[in-house]
Design a protein around this motif. Structure first.
Motif, PDB file in Angstrom:
ATOM      1  N   LEU A 268     -30.533  58.963 -17.681  1.00  0.00           N
ATOM      2  CA  LEU A 268     -31.049  57.851 -16.876  1.00  0.00           C
ATOM      3  C   LEU A 268     -31.387  56.631 -17.720  1.00  0.00           C
ATOM      4  N   HIS A 269     -31.832  56.838 -18.924  1.00  0.00           N
ATOM      5  CA  HIS A 269     -32.212  55.709 -19.788  1.00  0.00           C
ATOM      6  C   HIS A 269     -31.009  54.869 -20.232  1.00  0.00           C
ATOM      7  N   LEU A 270     -29.810  55.355 -20.030  1.00  0.00           N
ATOM      8  CA  LEU A 270     -28.612  54.635 -20.456  1.00  0.00           C
ATOM      9  C   LEU A 270     -28.219  53.500 -19.517  1.00  0.00           C
ATOM     10  N   SER A 271     -28.814  53.471 -18.343  1.00  0.00           N
ATOM     11  CA  SER A 271     -28.473  52.449 -17.354  1.00  0.00           C
ATOM     12  C   SER A 271     -29.724  51.684 -16.948  1.00  0.00           C
ATOM     13  N   PRO A 272     -29.597  50.393 -16.695  1.00  0.00           N
ATOM     14  CA  PRO A 272     -30.755  49.626 -16.234  1.00  0.00           C
ATOM     15  C   PRO A 272     -31.160  49.999 -14.806  1.00  0.00           C
ATOM     16  N   ASP A 273     -30.296  50.732 -14.109  1.00  0.00           N
ATOM     17  CA  ASP A 273     -30.544  51.143 -12.736  1.00  0.00           C
ATOM     18  C   ASP A 273     -30.292  52.652 -12.665  1.00  0.00           C
ATOM     19  N   SER A 274     -30.926  53.328 -11.747  1.00  0.00           N
ATOM     20  CA  SER A 274     -30.709  54.776 -11.630  1.00  0.00           C
ATOM     21  C   SER A 274     -29.549  55.095 -10.692  1.00  0.00           C
ATOM     22  N   THR A 275     -28.801  54.067 -10.293  1.00  0.00           N
ATOM     23  CA  THR A 275     -27.676  54.272  -9.383  1.00  0.00           C
ATOM     24  C   THR A 275     -26.403  53.697  -9.990  1.00  0.00           C
ATOM     25  N   ILE A 276     -25.275  54.074  -9.407  1.00  0.00           N
ATOM     26  CA  ILE A 276     -23.995  53.445  -9.711  1.00  0.00           C
ATOM     27  C   ILE A 276     -23.476  52.883  -8.397  1.00  0.00           C
ATOM     28  N   TRP A 277     -23.252  51.583  -8.349  1.00  0.00           N
ATOM     29  CA  TRP A 277     -22.839  50.885  -7.129  1.00  0.00           C
ATOM     30  C   TRP A 277     -23.755  51.249  -5.952  1.00  0.00           C
ATOM     31  N   GLY A 278     -25.051  51.378  -6.221  1.00  0.00           N
ATOM     32  CA  GLY A 278     -26.017  51.683  -5.166  1.00  0.00           C
ATOM     33  C   GLY A 278     -26.021  53.131  -4.731  1.00  0.00           C
ATOM     34  N   SER A 279     -25.337  53.985  -5.451  1.00  0.00           N
ATOM     35  CA  SER A 279     -25.255  55.403  -5.088  1.00  0.00           C
ATOM     36  C   SER A 279     -26.059  56.260  -6.054  1.00  0.00           C
ATOM     37  N   ASN A 280     -26.799  57.187  -5.490  1.00  0.00           N
ATOM     38  CA  ASN A 280     -27.512  58.175  -6.292  1.00  0.00           C
ATOM     39  C   ASN A 280     -26.659  59.408  -6.546  1.00  0.00           C
ATOM     40  N   PHE A 281     -25.626  59.588  -5.704  1.00  0.00           N
ATOM     41  CA  PHE A 281     -24.833  60.812  -5.773  1.00  0.00           C
ATOM     42  C   PHE A 281     -23.334  60.549  -5.743  1.00  0.00           C
ATOM     43  N   LEU A 282     -22.613  61.414  -6.430  1.00  0.00           N
ATOM     44  CA  LEU A 282     -21.172  61.525  -6.292  1.00  0.00           C
ATOM     45  C   LEU A 282     -20.949  62.627  -5.271  1.00  0.00           C
ATOM     46  N   LEU A 283     -20.153  62.356  -4.257  1.00  0.00           N
ATOM     47  CA  LEU A 283     -19.896  63.330  -3.208  1.00  0.00           C
ATOM     48  C   LEU A 283     -18.480  63.870  -3.343  1.00  0.00           C
ATOM     49  N   VAL A 284     -18.363  65.173  -3.246  1.00  0.00           N
ATOM     50  CA  VAL A 284     -17.064  65.841  -3.274  1.00  0.00           C
ATOM     51  C   VAL A 284     -16.964  66.622  -1.973  1.00  0.00           C
ATOM     52  N   TYR A 285     -15.972  66.278  -1.183  1.00  0.00           N
ATOM     53  CA  TYR A 285     -15.724  66.990   0.075  1.00  0.00           C
ATOM     54  C   TYR A 285     -14.472  67.840  -0.112  1.00  0.00           C
ATOM     55  N   VAL A 286     -14.597  69.138   0.179  1.00  0.00           N
ATOM     56  CA  VAL A 286     -13.487  70.076   0.054  1.00  0.00           C
ATOM     57  C   VAL A 286     -13.132  70.545   1.457  1.00  0.00           C
ATOM     58  N   ARG A 287     -11.878  70.381   1.823  1.00  0.00           N
ATOM     59  CA  ARG A 287     -11.444  70.777   3.158  1.00  0.00           C
ATOM     60  C   ARG A 287     -11.703  72.266   3.352  1.00  0.00           C
ATOM     61  N   LYS A 288     -12.337  72.625   4.462  1.00  0.00           N
ATOM     62  CA  LYS A 288     -12.774  73.996   4.700  1.00  0.00           C
ATOM     63  C   LYS A 288     -11.626  74.994   4.734  1.00  0.00           C
ATOM     64  N   ASP A 289     -10.490  74.635   5.282  1.00  0.00           N
ATOM     65  CA  ASP A 289      -9.392  75.602   5.343  1.00  0.00           C
ATOM     66  C   ASP A 289      -8.842  75.899   3.952  1.00  0.00           C
ATOM     67  N   ILE A 290      -8.938  74.974   3.040  1.00  0.00           N
ATOM     68  CA  ILE A 290      -8.506  75.196   1.654  1.00  0.00           C
ATOM     69  C   ILE A 290      -9.547  76.057   0.927  1.00  0.00           C
ATOM     70  N   ALA A 291     -10.813  75.735   1.100  1.00  0.00           N
ATOM     71  CA  ALA A 291     -11.880  76.465   0.434  1.00  0.00           C
ATOM     72  C   ALA A 291     -11.912  77.920   0.878  1.00  0.00           C
ATOM     73  N   SER A 292     -11.653  78.182   2.142  1.00  0.00           N
ATOM     74  CA  SER A 292     -11.737  79.555   2.651  1.00  0.00           C
ATOM     75  C   SER A 292     -10.606  80.416   2.121  1.00  0.00           C
ATOM     76  N   HIS A 293      -9.476  79.837   1.710  1.00  0.00           N
ATOM     77  CA  HIS A 293      -8.349  80.598   1.162  1.00  0.00           C
ATOM     78  C   HIS A 293      -8.634  81.092  -0.241  1.00  0.00           C
ATOM     79  N   ASN A 294      -9.565  80.471  -0.924  1.00  0.00           N
ATOM     80  CA  ASN A 294      -9.872  80.832  -2.299  1.00  0.00           C
ATOM     81  C   ASN A 294     -10.953  81.899  -2.405  1.00  0.00           C
ATOM     82  N   HIS A 295     -11.503  82.342  -1.292  1.00  0.00           N
ATOM     83  CA  HIS A 295     -12.592  83.340  -1.338  1.00  0.00           C
ATOM     84  C   HIS A 295     -12.109  84.687  -0.941  1.00  0.00           C
TER      85      HIS A 295
END
Length: 88
Positions: free
Chosen positions: A61-88
């Motif tokens: 956190l100390h590396l940036s003057p802000d605690s966000t990147i482009w106003g975002s606190n999070f990187l979101l990863v969405y995995v399509r459910k039909d693909i995810a269910s095939h791997n389990h």
């Protein structure tokens, strides 16, 4: 895309929900500020698993003057459910 219905600001690009609905990608990876409409949609909740990662680890956190990147606190990863269910 319309402000504020589909994105927070005219200065922020965004991933259009309609595009994701038509293309059905296996993964959608975005900062939260660029996928607001998609993230709020029933489509995202029904078709994708959401993984939320902080944009900064606490030790970095100390590396940036802000605690966000482009106003975002999070990187979101969405995995399509039909693909995810095939791997389990």
């Amino acid at each position: 895309m319309k402000v504020p219905e589909q994105r927070a600001s005219a200065y922020i690009g965004a991933i259009p929900l309609k595009y994701v609905e038509e293309k059905m990608p296996e993964l959608v990876v975005s900062l939260e500020s660029f996928c607001e409409e998609f993230s709020r949609s029933n489509f995202a909740h029904e078709k994708y698993h959401k993984i939320q990662l902080p944009v900064f680890k606490a030790r970095d956190l100390h590396l940036s003057p802000d605690s966000t990147i482009w106003g975002s606190n999070f990187l979101l990863v969405y995995v399509r459910k039909d693909i995810a269910s095939h791997n389990h």
